[in-house]
Design a protein around this motif. Structure first.
Motif, PDB file in Angstrom:
ATOM      1  N   GLN A  89       1.027  -1.201  -0.143  1.00  0.00           N
ATOM      2  CA  GLN A  89       0.023  -0.025  -0.020  1.00  0.00           C
ATOM      3  C   GLN A  89       0.870   1.221  -0.095  1.00  0.00           C
ATOM      4  O   GLN A  89       0.443   2.050  -0.533  1.00  0.00           O
ATOM      5  CB  GLN A  89      -0.991   0.094   1.166  1.00  0.00           C
ATOM      6  CG  GLN A  89      -2.100  -0.933   1.211  1.00  0.00           C
ATOM      7  CD  GLN A  89      -2.852  -0.806   0.123  1.00  0.00           C
ATOM      8  OE1 GLN A  89      -3.112  -1.126  -1.076  1.00  0.00           O
ATOM      9  NE2 GLN A  89      -3.884  -0.031   0.497  1.00  0.00           N
ATOM     10  N   ARG A 145      -4.862 -10.109   3.086  1.00  0.00           N
ATOM     11  CA  ARG A 145      -3.927  -8.974   3.589  1.00  0.00           C
ATOM     12  C   ARG A 145      -2.861  -9.293   4.710  1.00  0.00           C
ATOM     13  O   ARG A 145      -3.365  -9.922   5.451  1.00  0.00           O
ATOM     14  CB  ARG A 145      -4.807  -7.776   4.197  1.00  0.00           C
ATOM     15  CG  ARG A 145      -3.957  -6.566   4.330  1.00  0.00           C
ATOM     16  CD  ARG A 145      -4.956  -5.370   4.953  1.00  0.00           C
ATOM     17  NE  ARG A 145      -4.018  -4.099   4.952  1.00  0.00           N
ATOM     18  CZ  ARG A 145      -4.485  -2.991   5.268  1.00  0.00           C
ATOM     19  NH1 ARG A 145      -5.999  -2.726   5.284  1.00  0.00           N
ATOM     20  NH2 ARG A 145      -3.653  -1.838   5.464  1.00  0.00           N
ATOM     21  N   LYS A 179      -5.320   3.727   1.551  1.00  0.00           N
ATOM     22  CA  LYS A 179      -4.822   3.294   2.458  1.00  0.00           C
ATOM     23  C   LYS A 179      -5.519   2.398   3.274  1.00  0.00           C
ATOM     24  O   LYS A 179      -5.026   1.407   3.888  1.00  0.00           O
ATOM     25  CB  LYS A 179      -4.262   4.527   3.531  1.00  0.00           C
ATOM     26  CG  LYS A 179      -3.628   4.283   4.659  1.00  0.00           C
ATOM     27  CD  LYS A 179      -2.165   3.656   4.309  1.00  0.00           C
ATOM     28  CE  LYS A 179      -0.975   3.289   5.372  1.00  0.00           C
ATOM     29  NZ  LYS A 179       0.196   2.864   4.875  1.00  0.00           N
ATOM     30  N   ASN A 180      -6.660   2.496   3.540  1.00  0.00           N
ATOM     31  CA  ASN A 180      -7.829   1.411   4.133  1.00  0.00           C
ATOM     32  C   ASN A 180      -8.607   1.107   2.949  1.00  0.00           C
ATOM     33  O   ASN A 180      -9.886   1.428   2.741  1.00  0.00           O
ATOM     34  CB  ASN A 180      -8.515   2.118   5.123  1.00  0.00           C
ATOM     35  CG  ASN A 180      -7.559   2.764   6.291  1.00  0.00           C
ATOM     36  OD1 ASN A 180      -6.814   2.223   6.646  1.00  0.00           O
ATOM     37  ND2 ASN A 180      -7.840   4.057   6.538  1.00  0.00           N
ATOM     38  N   ASN A 238       1.268   7.829   0.320  1.00  0.00           N
ATOM     39  CA  ASN A 238      -0.004   8.365   1.109  1.00  0.00           C
ATOM     40  C   ASN A 238      -0.109   9.850   0.794  1.00  0.00           C
ATOM     41  O   ASN A 238      -1.480  10.299   0.877  1.00  0.00           O
ATOM     42  CB  ASN A 238       0.011   8.144   2.596  1.00  0.00           C
ATOM     43  CG  ASN A 238      -1.090   8.190   3.397  1.00  0.00           C
ATOM     44  OD1 ASN A 238      -1.837   7.969   3.093  1.00  0.00           O
ATOM     45  ND2 ASN A 238      -0.828   8.691   4.546  1.00  0.00           N
ATOM     46  N   ASP A 251       0.672  -4.205   5.297  1.00  0.00           N
ATOM     47  CA  ASP A 251       0.210  -3.338   4.142  1.00  0.00           C
ATOM     48  C   ASP A 251       0.309  -3.807   2.865  1.00  0.00           C
ATOM     49  O   ASP A 251       0.195  -3.268   1.781  1.00  0.00           O
ATOM     50  CB  ASP A 251       1.312  -2.009   4.125  1.00  0.00           C
ATOM     51  CG  ASP A 251       0.621  -0.854   5.002  1.00  0.00           C
ATOM     52  OD1 ASP A 251      -0.596  -1.060   5.550  1.00  0.00           O
ATOM     53  OD2 ASP A 251       1.391   0.108   5.520  1.00  0.00           O
TER      54      ASP A 251
END
Length: 566
Positions: A196, A484, A552-553, A247, A487
């Motif tokens: 991520q 998952r 990110k989420n 991010n 990350d």
């Protein structure tokens, strides 16, 4: 729970010369020990990390508790000329629509006539095209040149001449690309994780097509831009240096009014389809894991393009963004390797080696509990190499041996109430607790052995800091890889169809079809034109809980495509 949390010996890592310092730092922080060839045996390590390729013998001799950080023959996508040939072949087999993410490229000198024809056609059509040349086997921006006139073409080694994306998306006038970190856990079946958090790499001077020889305006390689005059200056919106975290880039995209989720999906498709080209060429090799760096350029229309695939991407810590991204990346790679069971295999390897070398350990041989033996896992890879194959075929049993013992022997309590039949069969180890229980039994009984019996080496040290636990969503099927880990997001396979296709001698046609169907479904969902008669069992809702890589989420793909669980 990790083995060392129970007081077992720590895991051991082995670094080859030139291995990144951040790997050593992270592993030491996690309680690992570094391999010392003066004090330890040849195979007494759990992870061997190299920046260069391993020898064939390293793959053949790998043991069940060991991991290598490279798969064999990944040169098929990391060398620029090989990547060009594979993408061209896949485009011919599956259509240009699926593989339109790589600019037209020619391998010189062999394809000079083809390049000349393409160059002439563009000139005749009055299309002003720019071209970029890259040596086929160099990295870090070395030897790259730009041109718009074939008279300026000079080279002294094999190069890739590629159409230059002359309309890149700019941030305050600066060109950038994305460094995407991809971890291939297996090529058979193909299992891909994308991290991520990645890096956004900027050129340090504003983009300008007038000066094609200005590398600080056209190239984004950190190894080049850190020597530029503007590297340390506070550049508009970009700031100091030449890197952002992913991010921070997401925050930029959020303010641009673009379909972010569809953009991330297209990038994920590029990664999957690129690896799909190489999967049939990479031999199945257990206990290996490959970290690759995909360089993605986004043009002004928000179309992502594949620039190249990097073998052993740089892990040096040159700026705060590097520290944030790369330390977390290494931690997640170690979690993805999942050493909870592998550490137990290493302990058992120790025990078997020392028991076989001791001629007076008959007592131990007759009392080893079956739960301590190497498991015969049903999902084992097809090929274990020379050593692994012997272990897999070997029916490991401990024969009952009658010996004349002293009274001290007779007073020793048995380690477990195991029947004679149990001693002659393999027992699958269901969890770490089974292993630890067996180890404790051996440890307890060894205290009662007479001094004449050869004792096993101590495998128990003080407790160490527990590792970061993998953030695994429970799956409905144990054979399906976790969706998952930290990350790392599982981006392939993403449903049952792709899972089956990747195991059945790589059914590339089915994979390409599923990727196109999912992308179309995602695009239509956001545009509000989703057809009600589309197959709702198709690319998303089944045993997989597929996440969307990018945010990110990350949300589930089923949520993004408007599918409701029944």
């Amino acid at each position: 729970m990790a083995a060392r949390e129970h007081g077992l010996a720590p895991l051991v890592f082995r670094l080859h010369g030139g291995a990144p310092q951040v790997v050593r730092e992270v592993l030491l922080e996690r309680g690992w020990e570094e391999y010392d060839e003066q004090k330890q045996e040849e195979g007494d390590w759990n992870l061997y990390w190299k920046t260069s390729a391993f020898r064939n013998s390293d793959y053949e001799d790998i043991l069940p508790w060991q991991r290598l950080n490279h798969h064999p023959k990944t040169i098929h996508i990391t060398r620029k000329d090989c990547l060009t040939r594979h993408l061209r072949r896949m485009k011919s087999a599956h259509g240009a629509a699926a593989f339109d993410f790589s600019p037209a490229a020619f391998i010189l000198p062999n394809e000079y006539i083809k390049f000349l024809a393409a160059y002439t056609r563009n000139r005749t059509a009055e299309k002003h095209r720019y071209w970029i040349g890259k040596p086929v086997d160099l990295s870090r921006g070395r030897g790259i040149f730009l041109l718009d006139n074939i008279k300026d073409l000079t080279y002294d080694s094999p190069v890739i001449i590629q159409r230059y994306i002359s309309n890149p998306l700019l941030i305050s006038g600066y060109k950038f690309d994305l460094r995407i970190y991809v971890c291939v856990k297996s090529f058979y079946p193909l299992i891909i994780y994308m991290h991520q958090e990645g890096l956004v790499r900027f050129a340090t001077e504003k983009y300008n097509l007038v000066s094609l020889d200005n590398v600080y305006a056209h190239l984004t390689n950190t190894s080049i831009n850190k020597f530029g005059l503007c590297y340390t200056t506070d550049k508009e919106r970009v700031g100091r240096g030449c890197k952002w975290t992913m991010n921070k880039f997401r925050s930029f995209l959020h303010n641009q009014g673009v379909n972010e989720l569809l953009l991330w999906r297209k990038i994920s498709n590029i990664v999957t389809l690129t690896l799909l080209t190489a999967a049939p060429s990479v031999p199945s090799c257990p206990n290996c894991l490959e970290l690759l760096g995909f360089d993605i350029l986004i043009d002004a229309s928000f179309k992502p393009w594949l620039l190249e695939v990097n073998y052993s991407p740089a892990l040096s810590l040159d700026c705060p963004a590097d520290v944030t991204v790369k330390k977390g990346l290494i931690n997640d790679i170690i979690d993805l390797m999942n050493y909870r069971m592998i550490d137990g295999f290493r302990q058992k390897g120790y025990l078997r080696r020392y028991m076989r070398s001791c001629t007076r350990c008959h007592y131990i041989l007759t009392k080893i509990p079956p739960a301590f033996l190497l498991p015969k896992t049903p999902s084992a890879p097809r090929r274990w190499g020379k050593v692994g194959a012997k272990r897999k075929k070997e029916n490991i049993t401990f024969p009952s041996i009658k010996t004349t013992t002293s009274s001290r022997h007779k007073q020793t309590q048995p380690m477990s109430d195991v029947s004679h039949n149990d001693e002659k069969r393999n027992v699958e180890v269901e969890s770490d607790d089974c292993e630890l229980t067996a180890l404790r039994r051996v440890r307890q009984s060894s205290r009662n052995l007479p001094s004449t019996v050869c004792k096993l080496p101590s495998l128990y040290l003080q407790n160490h800091k527990s590792p970061t636990a993998p953030d695994n969503r429970p799956s409905q099927d144990r054979c399906i890889p976790p969706s998952r880990v930290g990350d790392f997001i599982l981006t392939f396979p993403f449903n049952e169809v792709t899972w089956k296709a990747s195991r059945d001698d790589m059914d590339a046609k089915s994979v390409v079809h599923e990727i196109q169907k999912l992308t179309s479904r995602l695009a239509s969902s956001f545009s509000g034109n989703e057809s009600s008669n589309m197959d709702k069992r198709g690319a998303i809702r089944d045993k997989f809980e597929a996440f969307l890589w990018g945010p990110k989420n990350p949300p589930l793909l089923s949520e993004c495509c408007g599918l409701k669980s029944q």
